[in-house]
Design an enzyme around this catalytic site. Structure first.
Site, PDB file in Angstrom:
ATOM      1  N   ASP A 172       0.836  -1.199   0.000  1.00 32.53           N
ATOM      2  CA  ASP A 172       0.000   0.000   0.000  1.00 32.53           C
ATOM      3  C   ASP A 172       0.867   1.244   0.000  1.00 32.53           C
ATOM      4  O   ASP A 172       2.039   1.212   0.387  1.00 32.53           O
ATOM      5  CB  ASP A 172      -0.892   0.034   1.251  1.00 32.53           C
ATOM      6  CG  ASP A 172      -1.899  -1.100   1.286  1.00 32.53           C
ATOM      7  OD1 ASP A 172      -2.172  -1.664   0.217  1.00 32.53           O
ATOM      8  OD2 ASP A 172      -2.392  -1.405   2.385  1.00 32.53           O
ATOM      9  N   LYS A 201      -3.249   1.587  -2.357  1.00 30.93           N
ATOM     10  CA  LYS A 201      -4.372   1.729  -1.432  1.00 30.93           C
ATOM     11  C   LYS A 201      -4.035   2.672  -0.289  1.00 30.93           C
ATOM     12  O   LYS A 201      -3.046   2.512   0.411  1.00 30.93           O
ATOM     13  CB  LYS A 201      -4.734   0.358  -0.867  1.00 30.93           C
ATOM     14  CG  LYS A 201      -5.968   0.351   0.033  1.00 30.93           C
ATOM     15  CD  LYS A 201      -6.255  -1.062   0.496  1.00 30.93           C
ATOM     16  CE  LYS A 201      -7.415  -1.095   1.463  1.00 30.93           C
ATOM     17  NZ  LYS A 201      -7.641  -2.451   2.002  1.00 30.93           N
ATOM     18  N   MET A 254      -8.691   6.747  10.811  1.00 30.52           N
ATOM     19  CA  MET A 254      -9.307   7.158   9.534  1.00 30.52           C
ATOM     20  C   MET A 254     -10.434   8.159   9.782  1.00 30.52           C
ATOM     21  O   MET A 254     -11.561   7.983   9.308  1.00 30.52           O
ATOM     22  CB  MET A 254      -9.835   5.933   8.770  1.00 30.52           C
ATOM     23  CG  MET A 254      -8.747   4.922   8.431  1.00 30.52           C
ATOM     24  SD  MET A 254      -9.363   3.414   7.647  1.00 30.52           S
ATOM     25  CE  MET A 254     -10.175   2.612   9.034  1.00 30.52           C
TER      26      MET A 254
END
Length: 502
Positions: A34, A56, A170
């Site tokens: 990622d 990602k 997040m």
């Protein structure tokens, strides 16, 4: 069939990659990674491994998750040893379980190497203990990632009722809604809260405020992802327990140009002092073999009284050449050994040998002056060094009528695959210092970059006068260590940063 290993790369600080994770990366045939995996960890990927960037990161998945799952399956079916390298921990909001489902359905062997999760590491680097007997005995980790319609599925009432420390991952874009939800569920607007951006990395920023004021502080500071929201009374301890932001080189960016195999000591010590270190090894050494002059010199070692080595790389190369000639250190028993400095002497000692002479000043001129004093009439000197070495050593020996043979045993190759990336950082003024431990590292650094690179936007930290001369000839502003040692380089850097108030 091949094998798949899910590896958690940790929160960003390369020192937080586990030993087992590093070993898995080194042994991989294929690495699927990622973008949130740090560049210094990506630099550990072996050159022989196929490297697949699935791109990602938060809210941006150029390679959809189902396709990532298929890539792992396809590569395993090719019989490859596959590493799936993921930021943080594989199973904490990392969708590692989804990736294993397809492998399990198809009978692919796999294992998991957990990573240090940002949910615990980032608060620790911000001086925030997520539990403390005087404040709370529980911690709750929650995803702050909202659905596409912006709706959060969080039981705020339960979180407020339990009263533990709350860590939201997040959550940058959803933080205002999270804070509103907590206050609507009865949390006091005065409850301490913190936002930590780029946690565990040298450019980490933190904001400590309250539930009622943090959203506005975030907007004013322009906080961006990746960042973590922490809510709880323990946030009030942040300033008192701050250890990371107070490190002496925190916020200083240093590019280290030592060869890859020798960069570790300097790199690790700079990171331990808080510096943002860019590993930029721009020179490699290659043994010169077959090599008839070396064969002839080794076959007639009895004619020499002194053996001179001018770099740690030369010591390692000599060991390999002796082995290739079916010889060992016993063949050197009659020789006196001279080296250019402490680093070469240490490398020699690792081979069970001790230097008979090390100059007080670690450069070719002082090495030559010492040999001129020590070598007796009738004695002959064997120089084993780089194909293109500094000219002062043989020139001074010749001038003093010292008998010697100058034999090249390795050559220096200049290259670095990250040159475009570094050139951009230099152009933006984002590199404060570049370290140089030899004139060849200067030549390699300059040669690896585009010809129009501005070399005046950083300070060259040089190990000695000859290195400084090469850097100045390239147009760099320089500072030079008082002694040609890593310790002296680091002290010179600290003093310069303090004087410049960096």
């Amino acid at each position: 069939m091949g094998h798949v290993t899910l590896v958690g790369a940790g929160p960003g600080d390369p020192g937080l990659l586990t030993v087992k994770g590093r070993q898995a990366i080194a042994a991989a045939d294929v690495i699927v990674y990622d973008r949130l995996v740090g560049p210094e960890i990506l630099a550990l990927m072996p050159n022989h491994a196929e490297q697949i960037d699935v791109g990602k990161r938060s809210c941006h998945h150029p390679v959809p998750q189902p396709r990532i799952n298929e890539i792992l399956l396809e590569k395993a079916r090719e019989g490859k040893n596959v590493v799936r390298l993921k930021g943080g921990d594989c199973f904490l909001f990392g969708r590692g379980g989804e990736e294993l489902e397809l492998l399990a359905e198809n009978g692919i062997d796999f294992d998991i190497i957990p990573g240090v999760t940002s949910a615990l590491a980032v608060p620790a680097y911000a001086g925030i203990p997520v539990t403390h007997r005087d404040f709370t005995s529980s911690v709750h980790i929650i995803t702050g990632h909202a659905k596409k319609n912006g709706e959060l599925h969080i039981d705020f009432d339960a979180l407020v009722r339990h009263g533990g420390t709350l860590v939201f991952l997040m959550s940058v874009t959803s933080t205002p809604n999270i804070l509103d939800g907590l206050m609507q569920a009865g949390m006091s607007p005065d409850m301490p809260a913190a936002m930590v951006e780029r946690g565990t990395l040298p450019r980490q920023r933190k904001l400590v405020a309250t539930v009622g004021t943090l959203a506005q502080r975030m907007r004013e500071a322009n906080i961006s992802s990746p960042a973590i929201l922490i809510v709880g009374a323990v946030c009030a301890l942040s300033d008192r327990f701050d250890w990371y932001d107070t490190l002496p080189l925190h916020g200083v960016t240093v590019a280290v140009t030592r060869p890859r195999q020798r960069a570790g000591t300097l790199t690790d010590r700079l990171r331990a002092l808080g510096a943002d270190v860019i590993s930029y090894p721009c020179i490699e050494t290659q043994d010169i073999w077959p090599n008839m002059p070396v064969v002839e010199a080794l076959a007639s070692l009895e004619q020499y009284s002194w053996l001179v080595l001018t770099s740690p790389a030369g010591v390692d190369t000599l060991a390999r050449l002796l082995d290739a000639a079916e010889m060992d250190a016993r063949s050197l028993a009659h020789l006196k050994l001279a080296v250019i400095g402490a680093g070469t002497a240490k490398k020699l000692q690792e081979r069970g040998l001790r230097a008979d002479y090390i100059p007080d000043v670690y450069d070719s001129v002082h090495l030559a002056e010492g040999l001129i004093r020590l070598v007796r009439d009738g004695e002959r000197v064997l120089l084993l060094r780089a194909e293109i070495g500094t000219p002062e050593l043989p020139a001074l020996l010749s001038e003093a009528c010292v008998s010697f043979d100058d034999v090249a045993i390795y050559r220096t190759v200049y290259r670095n695959e990250r040159s475009e990336e570094l050139a951009k950082l230099l152009a933006r003024g984002e590199v404060d210092y570049v370290t140089f431990t030899s004139a060849s590292t200067v030549h390699g650094f300059v040669g690896s970059l585009p010809a129009d690179t501005d070399l005046t936007k950083f300070t060259a930290l040089c190990i000695g006068p000859s290195t400084q001369k090469a850097a100045q000839q390239a147009g760099m502003k320089t500072i030079t260590a008082a002694n040609a040692t890593i310790d002296a380089m680091i002290e010179t850097l600290r003093a310069d940063c303090a004087a410049a108030d960096i």
